[in-house]
Structure formats: C-alpha cells, structure tokens
Design a protein around this motif. Structure first.
Motif, mmCIF file in Angstrom:
data_model
loop_
_atom_site.group_PDB
_atom_site.id
_atom_site.type_symbol
_atom_site.label_atom_id
_atom_site.label_comp_id
_atom_site.label_asym_id
_atom_site.label_seq_id
_atom_site.Cartn_x
_atom_site.Cartn_y
_atom_site.Cartn_z
ATOM 1 N N THR A 193 9.277 5.071 -1.614
ATOM 2 C CA THR A 193 10.007 4.238 -0.658
ATOM 3 C C THR A 193 10.455 5.128 0.492
ATOM 4 O O THR A 193 10.700 6.326 0.315
ATOM 5 C CB THR A 193 11.249 3.578 -1.286
ATOM 6 N N SER A 200 -1.750 -1.729 5.235
ATOM 7 C CA SER A 200 -0.357 -2.154 5.355
ATOM 8 C C SER A 200 -0.290 -3.668 5.269
ATOM 9 O O SER A 200 -1.114 -4.374 5.851
ATOM 10 C CB SER A 200 0.232 -1.691 6.698
ATOM 11 N N ASN A 219 10.066 -5.016 6.795
ATOM 12 C CA ASN A 219 9.554 -4.356 5.598
ATOM 13 C C ASN A 219 8.037 -4.437 5.561
ATOM 14 O O ASN A 219 7.445 -5.403 6.053
ATOM 15 C CB ASN A 219 10.112 -5.013 4.331
ATOM 16 N N THR A 255 4.552 -3.143 2.875
ATOM 17 C CA THR A 255 4.045 -2.459 1.691
ATOM 18 C C THR A 255 2.787 -1.704 2.072
ATOM 19 O O THR A 255 1.837 -2.283 2.611
ATOM 20 C CB THR A 255 3.722 -3.464 0.568
ATOM 21 N N THR A 284 1.139 1.604 -4.474
ATOM 22 C CA THR A 284 1.879 1.077 -3.329
ATOM 23 C C THR A 284 3.133 1.889 -3.025
ATOM 24 O O THR A 284 3.661 2.606 -3.874
ATOM 25 C CB THR A 284 2.294 -0.394 -3.558
ATOM 26 N N SER A 285 3.597 1.727 -1.799
ATOM 27 C CA SER A 285 4.848 2.326 -1.332
ATOM 28 C C SER A 285 5.528 1.312 -0.433
ATOM 29 O O SER A 285 4.863 0.579 0.310
ATOM 30 C CB SER A 285 4.576 3.615 -0.553
ATOM 31 N N THR A 286 6.866 1.247 -0.499
ATOM 32 C CA THR A 286 7.625 0.295 0.304
ATOM 33 C C THR A 286 8.262 1.009 1.494
ATOM 34 O O THR A 286 8.948 2.026 1.333
ATOM 35 C CB THR A 286 8.731 -0.373 -0.525
#
Length: 570
Positions: free
Chosen positions: A327, A360, A381, A383, A394-396
């Motif tokens: 994150t 993205s 936001n 992902t 994945t990364s937020t």
C-alpha cells in the motif's frame, strides 16, 4: 488671564507725572503677561508635560529591497522594508509591516519578509503599515546554467572498447541536472576516440583526446586516454543463477586487460547461449529469457576471448506474486517504484518486476508503466496489478491531494568540503500520514558556490553555509548546511574481512576521519576498487557481489586517502 484695560476710559496723564509712570508700569505688566501666555500656548521655549516633540513625525513611504528582482524557481529570498518618515529619517521596519503577495501560487511571503519562489510567472510583493504601502515587481524565472561537468573525468579505456560519458549541468539555484542528451558532444582527436550524441565514446587507437560537452555558450571538458592494452579474460555476471521459465535475467561483462586494468565491456562483447532451447539472450538489451527447464551457458566474447557462466532454468512455477509496497499514499505528481516478487512452487523467490504485465484499475488516479513505476495523477484510489500467466499480485495506491507540509531531515548538517550529505524530504498529509518525497521535490541550494544538491544529495564545494530548499506544490521545506574546510585524514573500511559463497553479496562501509576531529560515513562519496575484479564486482554504494572463487582487496579512496578490506569468495 487678561486685564480689562480701555485707554479711552482714562484721562491721559502728562509725561513725567506719577500717574503717567504708574500707567506705564501697568501697561508693561499686562504686555509681559500677554506675551508669556501666548508663548506658552504656542509651545515656544519648552514643551508641555507629556508631549513629545516627535509626536508629529509620521511614516511617509515604504521602500522594498531588493527592488524588481528576478527570483529563481525553488529558492528563498529575504525582502527588507525601509520606512521614510516626515523628518526625513529612515528605519528598517521589516518586522512590523504586513507583507503580501499578489499571486501566492507564484511566490509566497511570510510575516518576516521571506519569499519562496513557487512557480514561473510575475507578481508584486507589498509591505503595508497603517495606510502606507510600498511594493515591488517580482518575476520568477528558471535557473540559468553555470557550468557543465563530465563524468567520468579523465577516463582510460583500451582501443576498440567503449565508455559512456554523462554531462551534469550546475545551475544558478544550486541544483545539478543530467544534461547528457541536451549537450553537443565532440572529440578533439577523432583518430583516437569517437563520441556519439548520446555520450557514448569508442577508443580507436592509442593516444588521448579532449572530450567536450557544450550547452548554449557553456562547455565542459575532460580527457579520454586510449591504451593499446589487449583483452586477457572476461567475467560474466551474475554467476550461476537459477530462474523460472518465462522470466528474465540481465547480464554484464567485465574485462581484464594486459596492463592489468579492468573495464566494463558489456556494450563491447557479444553474448551467446549454448542452449537456446533452455535460454536465449538478446545482444541489444543483454537480457536472457528462460525458455524451458535445463541449463544453458551464457557466454561473452570480445576480440577472440570468451568468458561464461551457467544459467539454470528450474521446473518450479510461479505460485504467487507480492508487490512492494503493498500500500502507498502519494501526493499528486509524485511516484513510487513497485517491485514484483514471485514465490515459486519449490518455495524459492525471484524478482520478476520486468517480467510481469503491469496495470492500474484507475489510470486517471494512478498510472503505471511497464517497469512498475506508479505515478500519482489525481485524488482517489487505484489498484495496481502485476500479472504473470494466470497469477496476479496487487497493491493499493491512495492519491491524497491534501499535502500540508514538507520537512527536510535533518534540519541541519555539517560536512567537510569535497564530501556530501544525503537529505530526506518528508511530506505530511492532512490526516497525519507521511510520504518520502525526496525524489519528487525540487531541490535548490542558496549558495551554489558552497554546496550543490541533487535528489537530496548535497555536495560540499567550499567552506561556508547554504540553505537547502525542497519545493513541491507550493510547499517549502528548508535545512541548513555548513561546509567546513576540514581535510580527510584516514578511511576505515568495514567489515575489515568478509567471506562470501559464490553468488553471494555483502555491503562495505567507509568511515572517514577528518582534521577537525569528526568522523562520518563517506560510503557514497569514495571510489571503490577491487584488486582482483574477476573475483567480485562492487557498486558505488559499497555492495560487493562474488563472481568466482578467490581473494581480492577492497579499497575505498577519497581525495588521495585510502582504506582497505579483504574479501574472499569460496
């Protein structure tokens, strides 16, 4: 009080009579009393209690200095307000006036008259006291180029090999920028060395040539020496690696020559795989791709000499992918480099950042390129996904536009001339979270002759002080840097001895002792060398990686002072 005197109501006495004399005395007394009364009322000859003679001295005008200045983007400028009064006296009233900017987006100014140049443009700065205002026109301009430096300086290569030069521009705001692709390159002796407009040079024959980089009217130069040394051996790096099918690995080659010199000859060799069914290698990118399980020898050949290393392709497959950071909270116009790490079915891990497909969920908020670099675009936001075959990680990413402040850490530092210091810029958001903005802010130095700064790395040039500034989206952070005239006396490299297995790595640290009694970490500013480069390689950060069994001396040098350590590979 006044006496009631009417000369028409009295008989006129004759001169010399007593009555005449008495009349004269009365008239004189009245006149004296009248004069005293009038003079007292006019304030002549003294001042009534509580009345200051300066009561009537008032502010007439305010003059601001510097007048009509051209500020450099990202720098701080101290303005001064001088008041002129009705008695022609002047006084510095900088601290008592109200300062204002006609365009806070271009330049802001605080209550003490310190202005920050935030964006290109024009504005006026005003200083007000009661009803009196003084103002001056201000323009914010881009910094100007002061000098060009070429690195490496005074390079030496063997004939038929190449060397990449870089041009660094030193600007009037104390910043240093890479201008390699903007300058015009030239070689004074093309029979000895040729140079392309990319800064890539090639040695043609033994001799020397002056390499020049010119941008506008500013030029920098260095000497390139070309020897007639011949290649003796080649080391291919990294040695003995294992990767999964479908993944890649970047290779480099270093050559040892007949004069015992060592060069990076990655761009000069021809790479080959002896088993293209297992792995192939692209000579343009120097990247090998795993095709199927097995072993392939990756070789590098130059002028009839070959070096090689084995590359094993495992049967293990990618089970999962993790992205770091998992994150991240970013300010608009900043970015973060993501790394994709695969966990294989045999429990081992492999970095596959360049092998996955990046995407993205919301590119209008955060976009990602094929190297995993995520750029913050607008609030919201997103992902970020890294996909390899059917496996995805994945990364937020949260893009927060409410950046409230920038702070440079540490707030002050002292270094010796010809050494450096790494500052960090930390941004704080409205919700209290923070982000390392070191790579995204505009760095400047108030005294470019004392210190320059690039990406937070300040380099001390001469004794003195400089204010280091970090600017982003109208927010400014500052730190004070003192550069001393202390000289380096000795360097200690730690660990003093290290042992590695083949393919392993370790980090060395260089600590310098200076003539003023101080000691500090000088690892990034020393020059690292190895006595036996075929045994290991070492990066500017002091990270050594083993290449083959043997022993080598690791040396750190700065300003002709050196320290050493021993590295053994088994």
């Amino acid at each position: 009080m006044f006496m009631n005197f009417n000369p028409l109501s009295e008989k006129v006495a004759s001169p010399g009579s007593n009555r005449w004399n008495d009349s004269i005395k009365v008239h004189a007394a009245c006149a004296a009393l009248l004069c005293l009364t009038l003079l007292s009322g006019c304030g002549a000859g003294g001042f009534a209690p509580g009345i200051d003679r300066n009561t009537d001295v008032v502010l007439v005008s305010i003059t601001i200095t510097p007048a009509n200045p051209a500020l450099i983007l990202g720098t701080l400028t101290q303005f001064t307000a001088i008041g002129t009064f009705s008695d022609q006296s002047t006084k510095d009233i900088t601290a008592s006036v109200a300062w204002s900017s006609s365009n806070q987006n271009v330049a802001s100014i605080n209550g003490g008259g310190l202005a920050a140049a935030l964006a290109l443009g024009s504005l006026s700065i005003s200083a007000t006291s009661d009803s009196i205002t003084g103002s001056t026109s201000v323009s914010v301009q881009s910094p100007t180029l002061i000098s060009v430096a070429i690195v490496p300086a005074d390079g030496t290569i063997a004939a038929t090999t190449t060397l990449q030069f870089h041009a660094l521009g030193n600007y009037s705001d104390g910043s240093v920028q890479n201008v390699t692709r903007q300058v015009t390159w030239a070689s004074s002796n093309t029979a000895v060395a040729q140079i392309l407009n990319t800064g890539d040079s090639k040695g043609e024959a033994a001799g020397s040539s002056t390499i020049t980089a010119t941008l506008g009217s500013i030029a920098g130069s260095t000497t390139l020496n070309v020897t007639n040394a011949t290649i003796v051996s080649i080391t291919v790096m990294p040695p003995s690696q294992t990767i999964a099918v479908g993944t890649t690995l970047d290779f480099t080659a270093s050559g040892r020559f007949s004069d015992n010199s060592v060069q990076n000859i990655t761009n000069d060799v021809t790479f080959n795989s002896d088993n293209i069914a297992v792995a192939t290698i692209d000579n343009t990118t120097d990247i090998a791709t795993a095709v199927s399980p097995g072993t392939a020898n990756i070789s590098a050949t130059f002028n009839g000499v070959t070096g090689s290393t084995p590359l094993d392709v495992t049967t293990a497959t990618v089970s999962s992918i993790s992205i770091t950071p998992a994150t991240a909270e970013l300010a608009p116009n900043s970015f973060v480099d993501c790394t994709a790490t695969a966990t294989l079915s045999d429990g081992t891990t492999q970095v596959i950042t360049n092998d996955v497909t990046w995407s993205s969920s919301n590119p209008s908020v955060a976009a990602v390129d094929n190297t995993g670099s995520v750029g913050a675009v607008a609030a919201g936001n997103a992902t970020i996904s890294a996909q390899f075959g059917a496996v995805t990680g994945t990364s937020t990413i949260l893009v927060n536009p409410q950046l409230r402040s920038i702070q440079i850490s540490p707030s002050s530092a002292s270094i010796a001339a010809q050494t450096g210091f790494a500052f960090t810029a930390l941004g704080t958001f409205a919700d209290g979270t923070t982000q390392d903005l070191t790579d995204f802010v505009l760095w400047t130095s108030s005294a470019p002759s004392v210190a320059t700064v690039s990406a937070g790395n300040a380099n001390g040039l001469a004794a003195g002080t400089s204010t280091i500034v970090a600017l982003l989206d109208g927010l400014v952070g500052t730190a004070q840097l003192t550069v001393t005239g202390a000289k380096i006396n000795s360097i200690v490299v730690s660990p003093a001895a290290a042992a590695l297995e083949l393919g392993g790595s370790t980090k060395f640290k260089a600590t310098g002792s200076f003539s003023d009694g101080t000691t500090r970490d000088v690892t990034p500013w020393v020059t690292w060398t190895l006595s036996s480069p075929e045994v290991a390689t070492i990066k500017p950060a002091g990270i050594a990686r083993s290449a083959r069994a043997g022993m080598t001396t690791v040396t750190a040098t700065m300003n002709n002072v050196s320290g050493g350590a021993v590295l053994s590979v088994h």
